[in-house]
Write a protein that holds these residues in place. Structure first.
Motif, PDB file in Angstrom:
ATOM      1  N   ALA A 159      -8.570  11.335   3.952  1.00 43.69           N
ATOM      2  CA  ALA A 159      -8.030  11.336   2.592  1.00 43.69           C
ATOM      3  C   ALA A 159      -7.446   9.976   2.212  1.00 43.69           C
ATOM      4  CB  ALA A 159      -6.961  12.423   2.459  1.00 43.69           C
ATOM      5  N   ARG A 160      -6.715   9.358   3.130  1.00 40.63           N
ATOM      6  CA  ARG A 160      -6.096   8.064   2.833  1.00 40.63           C
ATOM      7  C   ARG A 160      -7.165   6.981   2.650  1.00 40.63           C
ATOM      8  NH1 ARG A 160      -2.968   8.036   0.291  1.00 40.63           N
ATOM      9  NH2 ARG A 160      -1.765   6.199   0.955  1.00 40.63           N
ATOM     10  N   GLU A 185     -10.457   3.647  -1.120  1.00 36.20           N
ATOM     11  CA  GLU A 185     -11.861   3.293  -1.321  1.00 36.20           C
ATOM     12  C   GLU A 185     -12.378   2.381  -0.206  1.00 36.20           C
ATOM     13  OE1 GLU A 185     -11.487   1.735  -5.433  1.00 36.20           O
ATOM     14  OE2 GLU A 185     -12.829   3.407  -5.946  1.00 36.20           O
ATOM     15  N   VAL A 186     -12.090   2.789   1.030  1.00 31.41           N
ATOM     16  CA  VAL A 186     -12.520   2.008   2.187  1.00 31.41           C
ATOM     17  C   VAL A 186     -13.930   2.420   2.578  1.00 31.41           C
ATOM     18  CG1 VAL A 186     -12.097   1.551   4.644  1.00 31.41           C
ATOM     19  CG2 VAL A 186     -10.171   1.669   3.033  1.00 31.41           C
ATOM     20  N   ARG A 197     -17.165   9.674   6.730  1.00 32.69           N
ATOM     21  CA  ARG A 197     -18.007   9.553   5.534  1.00 32.69           C
ATOM     22  C   ARG A 197     -17.426   8.518   4.557  1.00 32.69           C
ATOM     23  NH1 ARG A 197     -17.733  15.079   6.521  1.00 32.69           N
ATOM     24  NH2 ARG A 197     -16.285  15.455   4.807  1.00 32.69           N
ATOM     25  N   LEU A 198     -17.373   7.297   5.023  1.00 35.06           N
ATOM     26  CA  LEU A 198     -16.726   6.219   4.282  1.00 35.06           C
ATOM     27  C   LEU A 198     -17.526   5.826   3.041  1.00 35.06           C
ATOM     28  CD1 LEU A 198     -15.892   4.048   7.409  1.00 35.06           C
ATOM     29  CD2 LEU A 198     -14.287   5.488   6.135  1.00 35.06           C
ATOM     30  N   ARG A 199     -16.810   5.570   1.953  1.00 33.54           N
ATOM     31  CA  ARG A 199     -17.429   5.107   0.709  1.00 33.54           C
ATOM     32  C   ARG A 199     -16.444   4.205  -0.004  1.00 33.54           C
ATOM     33  NH1 ARG A 199     -18.692  10.553   0.484  1.00 33.54           N
ATOM     34  NH2 ARG A 199     -17.009  10.907  -1.009  1.00 33.54           N
ATOM     35  N   ALA A 244     -13.796  -1.467  -0.292  1.00 32.42           N
ATOM     36  CA  ALA A 244     -12.743  -2.075   0.521  1.00 32.42           C
ATOM     37  C   ALA A 244     -13.058  -1.967   2.010  1.00 32.42           C
ATOM     38  CB  ALA A 244     -11.404  -1.396   0.221  1.00 32.42           C
ATOM     39  N   GLU A 245     -12.399  -2.802   2.793  1.00 30.22           N
ATOM     40  CA  GLU A 245     -12.499  -2.720   4.246  1.00 30.22           C
ATOM     41  C   GLU A 245     -11.093  -2.709   4.841  1.00 30.22           C
ATOM     42  OE1 GLU A 245     -13.684  -6.471   6.385  1.00 30.22           O
ATOM     43  OE2 GLU A 245     -14.472  -6.934   4.383  1.00 30.22           O
ATOM     44  N   ALA A 246     -10.979  -2.099   6.010  1.00 36.82           N
ATOM     45  CA  ALA A 246      -9.672  -1.954   6.653  1.00 36.82           C
ATOM     46  C   ALA A 246      -9.873  -1.772   8.151  1.00 36.82           C
ATOM     47  CB  ALA A 246      -8.908  -0.769   6.064  1.00 36.82           C
TER      48      ALA A 246
END
Length: 392
Positions: A335-336, A341-342, A364-366, A369-371
């Motif tokens: 959720a975070r 938007e990572v 299921r990343l979409r 942004a990157e982290a």
């Protein structure tokens, strides 16, 4: 298994025609997809009899590039390339043995021998394999040094008073790694027995249990550009007084720093600060995390976990600016990440049983942004940190 070189191969590859053929082959792709074309090119240059040796040498030089300074002109066997010490690491060790008589008991093709010969008072290299000795002679000449070379068994040293250096092979038949001293080649207990009364340094795998080598008065973990390369075992006559454990952190750009168990180790266990720091692997493997924290004013998140925290990271390291943190749960983390938007996520774990690759698929990343997610534990509580990685 790689190609089995002969002494005739070495003589050919070192002669003018062989060198010219190698230079001509150096610009080819040398990939699995171009294998047939590369073989045809090698045959056109030197004929069928020498094509395999020529092609194997070109491939091995490509593999050694970036790790061994003279790779473009040296001769190798496949096993020698796999075990060869990176030149930066070999030079680091050679500086510690400068101006002494040194005997490299397992000189192979010369990756350690050449830096030793450049700084030692006198240098001897020995090996049981005549092909590797011939390659070592060629490689030393390319590098502009001339150590004495002799065919001899490592467990029967032919020198009298020199410091002994050994790099026993750490692979068994079939390529399986071994960590047991008695399974090395030659066996480490036999090497130590043969060196009784002599100064000895042994290059070992970084995973070797120090309790298995009680003769080593100093264990040095060496990393290069962030990767732990080896453990160097130093006998009593070579160890630094008062030091049992050392981390040597080297960079390909010439940078270097060290930390030992003689350094202060007082650091607090504290609440998470603005930054997380993951110490270099040599520091972690040497058991010097608290010493590193004390040097840089950091604290531990947990006394059993190597992640450190503070409000100012050390200079010149990759550190993690904490965006938020809390108890780890996969649903909460998903959720975070969606809220932020990572779409690209680095996952680091320590002290928790999580498979980063499997977790990344489930998240299921979409998004643009990157982290970095650091998953660890504080006490018995699993904790997730969402961070931005920065080079300080």
């Amino acid at each position: 298994m790689g190609y089995t070189f002969t002494l005739d191969d070495v003589r050919f590859l070192a002669c003018e025609r062989g060198r010219a053929a190698l230079a001509a082959l150096a610009d080819r792709p040398l990939t699995a997809a171009t294998r047939l074309a590369d073989v045809a090119a090698a045959r056109s240059l030197v004929g069928d009899d020498r094509a395999a040796a020529l092609l194997e040498t070109a491939v091995l030089r490509r593999r050694a590039a970036g790790r061994l300074r003279w790779a473009d002109d040296w001769l190798f066997t496949e096993d020698a390339v796999q075990q060869a010490t990176a030149t930066v690491v070999a030079e680091h060790r050679a500086r510690r043995l400068a101006d002494r008589d040194v005997h490299d008991l397992t000189c192979s093709v010369g990756a350690d021998l050449v830096p030793l010969a450049a700084s030692a008072r006198r240098c001897l290299g020995s090996d049981l394999d005549p092909v590797r000795l011939a390659m070592a002679a060629h490689n030393a000449a390319v590098a502009g040094v001339a150590p004495l070379l002799v065919r001899a068994d490592a467990v029967r040293p032919v020198s009298r008073n020199a410091v002994l250096l050994a790099d026993p092979a750490r692979r068994e038949a079939g390529g399986r790694r071994t960590w047991r001293p008695e399974e090395l080649a030659p066996p480490l207990p036999e090497l130590v027995a043969a060196a009784r009364g002599r100064d000895l340094v042994v290059k070992a795998a970084p995973g070797l249990d120090p309790d298995l080598v009680p003769w080593a008065r100093e264990v040095e973990l060496v990393s290069l550009d962030g990767g732990v390369r080896e453990a160097a075992l130093w006998s009593e006559g070579l160890a630094t007084p008062g030091v049992r454990r050392r981390a040597s952190v080297l960079g390909g750009d010439g940078s270097a720093w060290e930390l030992t168990d003689a350094d202060p180790d007082e650091c607090p266990v504290r609440e998470p600060g603005e930054w997380l720091v993951d110490p270099d692997g040599a520091v972690v493997r040497a058991g010097l995390v608290r010493h590193y924290a004390a040097r840089h004013g950091l604290g531990q998140l947990d006394p059993r976990i190597a992640y450190l925290t503070g409000d100012r990271p050390p200079q010149g390291v990759r550190a993690f600016r904490v965006l938020e943190h809390g108890r780890y749960g996969e649903r909460t983390l998903r959720a975070r990440l969606r809220e932020r938007e990572v779409g690209r996520l680095e996952i680091l774990t320590r002290g928790v049983s999580v498979d980063p690759d499997a977790l990344r698929k489930r998240l299921r990343l979409r998004g643009p942004a990157e982290a970095t997610a650091v998953l660890t534990r504080i006490g018995d509580t699993p904790v997730a940190f969402l961070c931005e990685a920065e080079r300080t």
